[in-house]
Scaffold this motif. Structure first.
Motif, PDB file in Angstrom:
ATOM      1  N   ALA A 125      -6.551   5.158  -0.610  1.00  0.00           N
ATOM      2  CA  ALA A 125      -5.944   3.837  -0.384  1.00  0.00           C
ATOM      3  C   ALA A 125      -4.816   3.581  -1.367  1.00  0.00           C
ATOM      4  N   VAL A 126      -5.054   3.886  -2.636  1.00  0.00           N
ATOM      5  CA  VAL A 126      -4.026   3.684  -3.662  1.00  0.00           C
ATOM      6  C   VAL A 126      -2.798   4.538  -3.364  1.00  0.00           C
ATOM      7  N   THR A 127      -3.026   5.754  -2.896  1.00  0.00           N
ATOM      8  CA  THR A 127      -1.909   6.660  -2.622  1.00  0.00           C
ATOM      9  C   THR A 127      -1.045   6.146  -1.477  1.00  0.00           C
ATOM     10  N   TYR A 128      -1.669   5.674  -0.413  1.00  0.00           N
ATOM     11  CA  TYR A 128      -0.890   5.085   0.684  1.00  0.00           C
ATOM     12  C   TYR A 128      -0.139   3.840   0.203  1.00  0.00           C
ATOM     13  N   ARG A 129      -0.796   3.013  -0.602  1.00  0.00           N
ATOM     14  CA  ARG A 129      -0.159   1.792  -1.103  1.00  0.00           C
ATOM     15  C   ARG A 129       1.035   2.129  -1.988  1.00  0.00           C
ATOM     16  N   MET A 130       0.862   3.111  -2.882  1.00  0.00           N
ATOM     17  CA  MET A 130       1.964   3.488  -3.762  1.00  0.00           C
ATOM     18  C   MET A 130       3.126   4.090  -2.986  1.00  0.00           C
TER      19      MET A 130
END
Length: 203
Positions: A125-130
């Motif tokens: 999730a963090v990777t998609y958000r970043m």
């Protein structure tokens, strides 16, 4: 968990008071990083308390990344400190020794540890958000592998399987139990992927 709340509250408040809160949130994250990040580049779980856990517990490390990614956007927009925020929010799925099947280990640099779908969900999730924040898709293949692993671990009722017990930190959840954190992380992952996919389509 507290600094992102302070940052968001400051962003909503605006003005001099809001900027002061944003500065406090930034400083808190900087101090957390100074205290917890060790020579490996990873964050220890617990330090400077009545007891310590020097392991690189996956959920703890990834919770830090999650909070920092939220802080990153708010502080960049309000204080204009892109370089400093990017340094605080350093992370890389490959550094976490992602397994071939996309999973992260519960202790992310301990080969004897078990695969954990909770931390895998949140880091994806963090990777998609970043990727949405920075327009950098370098790590998306790793996030896609993690997302595929998570989907394989959802049962017919939507419960995430093969999670760590969030109360013990270092044992898998019992076969008849579910992780509240894991369930929340799946929702965050779906939301982040949807936003990323929407942005990719609109380019």
């Amino acid at each position: 968990m507290v600094p992102p709340f302070i940052a968001y509250y400051g962003a909503l408040q605006g003005g001099i008071g809001g900027r002061a809160l944003m500065q406090i949130a930034y400083d808190q994250c900087r101090l957390y990083r100074d205290a917890l990040r060790d020579e490996s580049g990873l964050w220890r779980h617990i330090a400077l308390g009545t007891w310590q856990d020097d392991t690189h517990w996956g959920t703890g490390v990834v919770n830090s990344d999650d909070g920092l990614s939220i802080l990153l956007k708010e502080v960049q927009e309000t204080l204009g400190r892109q370089r400093e925020c990017s340094r605080i929010a350093e992370y890389d799925i490959t550094t976490f020794k992602q397994s071939q099947n996309g999973a992260l280990l519960n202790v992310i640099d301990a080969p004897e540890s078990f695969e954990d779908s909770s931390s895998t969900s949140l880091l994806a999730a963090v990777t998609y958000r970043m990727a949405v924040f920075t327009n950098d898709t370098t790590l998306i293949p790793a996030a896609d592998k993690a997302f595929a692993f998570v989907k394989e671990n959802l049962d017919d009722e939507g419960w995430l399987q093969n999670t760590v017990d969030p109360y013990t930190f270092h044992t898998p959840s019992a076969s008849d139990a579910h992780s509240p954190e894991g369930q929340a992380f799946v929702l965050l992952l779906q939301a982040a992927w949807t936003k990323f996919a929407s942005n990719s389509t609109s380019r």
